[in-house]
Structure formats: structure tokens, C-alpha cells
Design a protein around this motif. Structure first.
Motif, PDB file in Angstrom:
ATOM      1  N   MET A   1     -14.346  -7.856  28.131  1.00 19.04           N
ATOM      2  CA  MET A   1     -14.816  -8.352  26.842  1.00 19.04           C
ATOM      3  C   MET A   1     -14.919  -9.872  26.856  1.00 19.04           C
ATOM      4  SD  MET A   1     -15.905  -7.918  23.811  1.00 19.04           S
ATOM      5  CE  MET A   1     -15.522  -6.322  23.157  1.00 19.04           C
ATOM      6  N   VAL A   2     -13.925 -10.533  27.436  1.00 15.02           N
ATOM      7  CA  VAL A   2     -13.927 -11.997  27.466  1.00 15.02           C
ATOM      8  C   VAL A   2     -15.119 -12.513  28.273  1.00 15.02           C
ATOM      9  CG1 VAL A   2     -12.640 -14.030  28.257  1.00 15.02           C
ATOM     10  CG2 VAL A   2     -11.465 -12.224  26.998  1.00 15.02           C
ATOM     11  N   VAL A   3     -15.443 -11.857  29.367  1.00 11.03           N
ATOM     12  CA  VAL A   3     -16.613 -12.263  30.156  1.00 11.03           C
ATOM     13  C   VAL A   3     -17.890 -12.072  29.335  1.00 11.03           C
ATOM     14  CG1 VAL A   3     -18.027 -11.676  32.181  1.00 11.03           C
ATOM     15  CG2 VAL A   3     -15.551 -11.950  32.423  1.00 11.03           C
ATOM     16  N   THR A   4     -17.987 -10.973  28.604  1.00 13.79           N
ATOM     17  CA  THR A   4     -19.145 -10.729  27.744  1.00 13.79           C
ATOM     18  C   THR A   4     -19.260 -11.811  26.675  1.00 13.79           C
ATOM     19  OG1 THR A   4     -18.943  -8.358  28.122  1.00 13.79           O
ATOM     20  CG2 THR A   4     -20.235  -9.041  26.210  1.00 13.79           C
ATOM     21  N   VAL A   5     -18.146 -12.143  26.041  1.00 12.86           N
ATOM     22  CA  VAL A   5     -18.130 -13.198  25.020  1.00 12.86           C
ATOM     23  C   VAL A   5     -18.498 -14.537  25.654  1.00 12.86           C
ATOM     24  CG1 VAL A   5     -16.600 -14.509  23.475  1.00 12.86           C
ATOM     25  CG2 VAL A   5     -16.501 -12.007  23.506  1.00 12.86           C
ATOM     26  N   PHE A   6     -17.949 -14.812  26.830  1.00 12.21           N
ATOM     27  CA  PHE A   6     -18.239 -16.058  27.547  1.00 12.21           C
ATOM     28  C   PHE A   6     -19.741 -16.190  27.831  1.00 12.21           C
ATOM     29  CE2 PHE A   6     -19.102 -17.999  31.686  1.00 12.21           C
ATOM     30  CZ  PHE A   6     -18.650 -19.286  31.470  1.00 12.21           C
ATOM     31  N   VAL A   7     -20.338 -15.147  28.399  1.00 11.35           N
ATOM     32  CA  VAL A   7     -21.764 -15.180  28.741  1.00 11.35           C
ATOM     33  C   VAL A   7     -22.604 -15.341  27.471  1.00 11.35           C
ATOM     34  CG1 VAL A   7     -23.671 -13.804  29.673  1.00 11.35           C
ATOM     35  CG2 VAL A   7     -21.505 -13.919  30.911  1.00 11.35           C
ATOM     36  N   SER A   8     -22.236 -14.652  26.412  1.00 16.00           N
ATOM     37  CA  SER A   8     -22.964 -14.773  25.145  1.00 16.00           C
ATOM     38  C   SER A   8     -22.887 -16.189  24.596  1.00 16.00           C
ATOM     39  CB  SER A   8     -22.411 -13.794  24.109  1.00 16.00           C
ATOM     40  OG  SER A   8     -22.524 -12.478  24.570  1.00 16.00           O
ATOM     41  N   MET A   9     -21.705 -16.782  24.674  1.00 16.78           N
ATOM     42  CA  MET A   9     -21.530 -18.146  24.165  1.00 16.78           C
ATOM     43  C   MET A   9     -22.307 -19.148  25.016  1.00 16.78           C
ATOM     44  SD  MET A   9     -20.207 -19.716  21.715  1.00 16.78           S
ATOM     45  CE  MET A   9     -19.823 -21.356  21.186  1.00 16.78           C
ATOM     46  N   ILE A  10     -22.300 -18.968  26.320  1.00 17.75           N
ATOM     47  CA  ILE A  10     -23.073 -19.851  27.206  1.00 17.75           C
ATOM     48  C   ILE A  10     -24.556 -19.729  26.876  1.00 17.75           C
ATOM     49  CG2 ILE A  10     -23.824 -20.184  29.613  1.00 17.75           C
ATOM     50  CD1 ILE A  10     -21.116 -21.453  29.056  1.00 17.75           C
ATOM     51  N   ALA A  11     -25.042 -18.510  26.684  1.00 16.41           N
ATOM     52  CA  ALA A  11     -26.459 -18.302  26.334  1.00 16.41           C
ATOM     53  C   ALA A  11     -26.792 -19.012  25.021  1.00 16.41           C
ATOM     54  CB  ALA A  11     -26.767 -16.810  26.238  1.00 16.41           C
TER      55      ALA A  11
ATOM     56  N   SER B   1       0.466   6.579  15.773  1.00 19.49           N
ATOM     57  CA  SER B   1      -0.853   6.795  16.369  1.00 19.49           C
ATOM     58  C   SER B   1      -1.936   5.887  15.780  1.00 19.49           C
ATOM     59  CB  SER B   1      -1.269   8.261  16.256  1.00 19.49           C
ATOM     60  OG  SER B   1      -1.303   8.653  14.906  1.00 19.49           O
ATOM     61  N   GLN B   2      -1.858   5.572  14.485  1.00 22.96           N
ATOM     62  CA  GLN B   2      -2.856   4.684  13.878  1.00 22.96           C
ATOM     63  C   GLN B   2      -2.723   3.268  14.443  1.00 22.96           C
ATOM     64  OE1 GLN B   2      -0.812   6.633  11.890  1.00 22.96           O
ATOM     65  NE2 GLN B   2      -2.320   8.175  11.322  1.00 22.96           N
ATOM     66  N   LEU B   3      -1.485   2.775  14.502  1.00 26.00           N
ATOM     67  CA  LEU B   3      -1.270   1.436  15.069  1.00 26.00           C
ATOM     68  C   LEU B   3      -1.606   1.413  16.558  1.00 26.00           C
ATOM     69  CD1 LEU B   3       1.976   0.020  13.399  1.00 26.00           C
ATOM     70  CD2 LEU B   3      -0.365  -0.849  13.222  1.00 26.00           C
ATOM     71  N   ASP B   4      -1.314   2.503  17.259  1.00 25.57           N
ATOM     72  CA  ASP B   4      -1.665   2.575  18.684  1.00 25.57           C
ATOM     73  C   ASP B   4      -3.151   2.312  18.879  1.00 25.57           C
ATOM     74  OD1 ASP B   4       0.981   3.312  19.134  1.00 25.57           O
ATOM     75  OD2 ASP B   4       0.504   5.381  19.713  1.00 25.57           O
ATOM     76  N   GLY B   5      -3.972   3.002  18.099  1.00 23.75           N
ATOM     77  CA  GLY B   5      -5.424   2.831  18.214  1.00 23.75           C
ATOM     78  C   GLY B   5      -5.860   1.417  17.877  1.00 23.75           C
ATOM     79  N   LEU B   6      -5.313   0.863  16.811  1.00 22.10           N
ATOM     80  CA  LEU B   6      -5.654  -0.502  16.408  1.00 22.10           C
ATOM     81  C   LEU B   6      -5.249  -1.503  17.484  1.00 22.10           C
ATOM     82  CD1 LEU B   6      -6.670  -2.534  14.289  1.00 22.10           C
ATOM     83  CD2 LEU B   6      -4.339  -2.508  13.328  1.00 22.10           C
ATOM     84  N   MET B   7      -4.045  -1.365  18.019  1.00 22.03           N
ATOM     85  CA  MET B   7      -3.559  -2.314  19.029  1.00 22.03           C
ATOM     86  C   MET B   7      -4.329  -2.182  20.349  1.00 22.03           C
ATOM     87  SD  MET B   7      -1.479  -4.257  17.602  1.00 22.03           S
ATOM     88  CE  MET B   7      -1.132  -4.166  15.869  1.00 22.03           C
ATOM     89  N   LEU B   8      -4.741  -0.986  20.693  1.00 15.89           N
ATOM     90  CA  LEU B   8      -5.571  -0.811  21.887  1.00 15.89           C
ATOM     91  C   LEU B   8      -6.925  -1.497  21.699  1.00 15.89           C
ATOM     92  CD1 LEU B   8      -4.725   2.899  22.762  1.00 15.89           C
ATOM     93  CD2 LEU B   8      -4.204   0.871  24.170  1.00 15.89           C
ATOM     94  N   PHE B   9      -7.473  -1.391  20.493  1.00  9.77           N
ATOM     95  CA  PHE B   9      -8.740  -2.069  20.197  1.00  9.77           C
ATOM     96  C   PHE B   9      -8.570  -3.593  20.267  1.00  9.77           C
ATOM     97  CE2 PHE B   9     -11.428  -4.250  17.099  1.00  9.77           C
ATOM     98  CZ  PHE B   9     -12.685  -3.964  17.620  1.00  9.77           C
ATOM     99  N   ILE B  10      -7.530  -4.099  19.621  1.00 12.45           N
ATOM    100  CA  ILE B  10      -7.310  -5.551  19.602  1.00 12.45           C
ATOM    101  C   ILE B  10      -7.060  -6.088  21.001  1.00 12.45           C
ATOM    102  CG2 ILE B  10      -5.733  -7.378  18.823  1.00 12.45           C
ATOM    103  CD1 ILE B  10      -5.426  -5.729  16.197  1.00 12.45           C
ATOM    104  N   THR B  11      -6.255  -5.389  21.790  1.00 14.19           N
ATOM    105  CA  THR B  11      -5.982  -5.874  23.143  1.00 14.19           C
ATOM    106  C   THR B  11      -7.255  -5.869  23.981  1.00 14.19           C
ATOM    107  OG1 THR B  11      -4.144  -5.952  24.709  1.00 14.19           O
ATOM    108  CG2 THR B  11      -5.294  -3.855  24.538  1.00 14.19           C
ATOM    109  N   ALA B  12      -8.157  -4.921  23.703  1.00 17.32           N
ATOM    110  CA  ALA B  12      -9.431  -4.859  24.431  1.00 17.32           C
ATOM    111  C   ALA B  12     -10.293  -6.089  24.171  1.00 17.32           C
ATOM    112  CB  ALA B  12     -10.192  -3.586  24.070  1.00 17.32           C
ATOM    113  N   VAL B  13     -10.140  -6.706  23.007  1.00 11.49           N
ATOM    114  CA  VAL B  13     -10.888  -7.926  22.682  1.00 11.49           C
ATOM    115  C   VAL B  13     -10.440  -9.078  23.595  1.00 11.49           C
ATOM    116  CG1 VAL B  13     -11.399  -9.597  20.839  1.00 11.49           C
ATOM    117  CG2 VAL B  13     -11.258  -7.164  20.314  1.00 11.49           C
ATOM    118  N   GLY B  14      -9.247  -8.973  24.153  1.00  7.23           N
ATOM    119  CA  GLY B  14      -8.751  -9.976  25.091  1.00  7.23           C
ATOM    120  C   GLY B  14      -8.838  -9.552  26.546  1.00  7.23           C
ATOM    121  N   ASP B  15      -9.328  -8.338  26.808  1.00  9.34           N
ATOM    122  CA  ASP B  15      -9.473  -7.853  28.186  1.00  9.34           C
ATOM    123  C   ASP B  15     -10.558  -8.637  28.924  1.00  9.34           C
ATOM    124  OD1 ASP B  15      -7.516  -5.916  27.947  1.00  9.34           O
ATOM    125  OD2 ASP B  15      -8.906  -4.246  27.673  1.00  9.34           O
ATOM    126  N   PRO B  16     -10.425  -8.763  30.249  1.00  7.20           N
ATOM    127  CA  PRO B  16     -11.415  -9.528  31.024  1.00  7.20           C
ATOM    128  C   PRO B  16     -12.866  -9.117  30.791  1.00  7.20           C
ATOM    129  CG  PRO B  16      -9.510  -9.072  32.384  1.00  7.20           C
ATOM    130  CD  PRO B  16      -9.304  -8.318  31.080  1.00  7.20           C
TER     131      PRO B  16
END
Length: 170
Positions: free
Chosen positions: A34-44, A17-32
Motif C-alpha cells: 500500500m505504501v508503495v502504491t501511495v508513494f507512486v501516486s504521490m510522485i505522479a 472479531s469486529q476490531l480484528d477486521g478493522l485493525m487488519l485493514f488499518i495495518t494494511a494501510v501501512g503495509d509495503p
């Protein structure tokens, strides 16, 4: 693909369960989202710094990476692994991994830009970017939504596209 399957099953034996939570968080950093948010922030940030050429190159790299990934997914039409009940649901094809392509292009490009901006921290910037990219790919294996070959191919496509975009000058 027996090695793919064996590797996934080996990784899955360590799930908890601990790794499940960590891996869900990490995969979310690569989800569309989050990536769009990072992209827009970097463009700004690039616009604020008046680095318009880098902004254009970053946009081309990101949009091109999405297009390449989608075309390849449709061409290969490889189904996702179905080895255990997964914590997340994915509906697109498996090959290549969009998280691997996207993280390589987005976080790799950001690492490149930040290393140029802060050269004395270059080693740390590249280490952090690389660790994040690897962690995102591993999270996809842990969660059982990709085979190792999907991740490796995604990294390969991502690094080739990123390198091409960084080499082209205009």
C-alpha cells in the motif's frame, strides 16, 4: 520490558472479531504494498504539478526511511512478541516498527505537501495524517506484532528523519 508486555496484554483483552477486521485493514494501510502504491501516486501527482523538487525530497525521505529502519532492525535484532496466536505473521525483527517509521515519513510528508497546497484545510489535513499514523501504530500493538517501545522508537526515528528531509533545501 515488563511494561511493554503488560500493555500488550491489556490491549489484547479488548480483541473481538469486529476490531480484528478493522485493525487488519488499518495495518494494511501501512503495509509495503500500500505504501508503495501511495508513494507512486504521490510522485505522479507531484510530477503532474511540476513540483520536481518536492518529488525528489519525497523520494529521498521514503528511501532513507526504509534504509534507516532496516539498518536499525538488523543492529538491534529484537524478536517480536509471542504473547498469543497472532492474526498475521511477520518475519523481520521487531525494533523499530517499520510501519511506524514508514507511516510517519510517507503520510507525514504527504500531509505537509497537501497542507502547503491547500492552506485553508491545513488543520484538517494534519489531523487526518496524524490520526492515520497513530492508528497504524496502534494496529500493530493490537495485532501483537510489536511492543509499545517498537512503535515509539519507530515514530521517533520517523519524525527525526522526516523533519531532517523537510528542513534540507536544494
Amino acid at each position: 520490558f515488563s511494561l511493554d508486555r503488560a500493555l500488550l496484554l491489556w490491549i489484547h483483552q479488548f480483541s473481538n472479531s469486529q476490531l480484528d477486521g478493522l485493525m487488519l485493514f488499518i495495518t494494511a494501510v501501512g503495509d509495503p504494498a500500500m505504501v508503495v502504491t501511495v508513494f507512486v501516486s504521490m510522485i505522479a501527482w507531484l510530477v503532474m504539478k511540476r513540483r520536481y523538487t518536492d518529488g525528489i525530497r519525497f523520494t529521498i525521505a521514503c528511501v532513507g526511511g526504509v534504509v534507516l529502519n532496516q539498518v536499525m532492525k538488523l543492529f538491534f535484532a529484537k524478536p517480536r512478541p509471542e504473547l498469543w496466536t497472532r492474526l498475521i505473521s511477520e518475519t523481520s525483527f521487531s525494533f523499530p516498527s517499520g510501519h511506524a517509521v514508514g507511516s510517519m515519513v510517507v503520510y507525514g510528508f504527504i500531509g505537509y505537501i497537501l497542507a502547503r497546497e491547500f492552506p485553508i484545510y491545513q488543520r484538517y489535513i494534519y489531523a487526518i495524517a496524524s490520526s492515520l499514523i497513530i492508528a497504524i501504530g496502534f494496529s500493530r500493538l493490537y495485532l501483537g506484532v510489536h511492543y509499545p517501545t517498537d512503535i515509539i522508537a519507530g515514530y521517533g526515528v520517523g519524525i527525526l528523519w522526516l523533519t531532517t528531509c523537510l528542513k534540507v533545501k536544494f
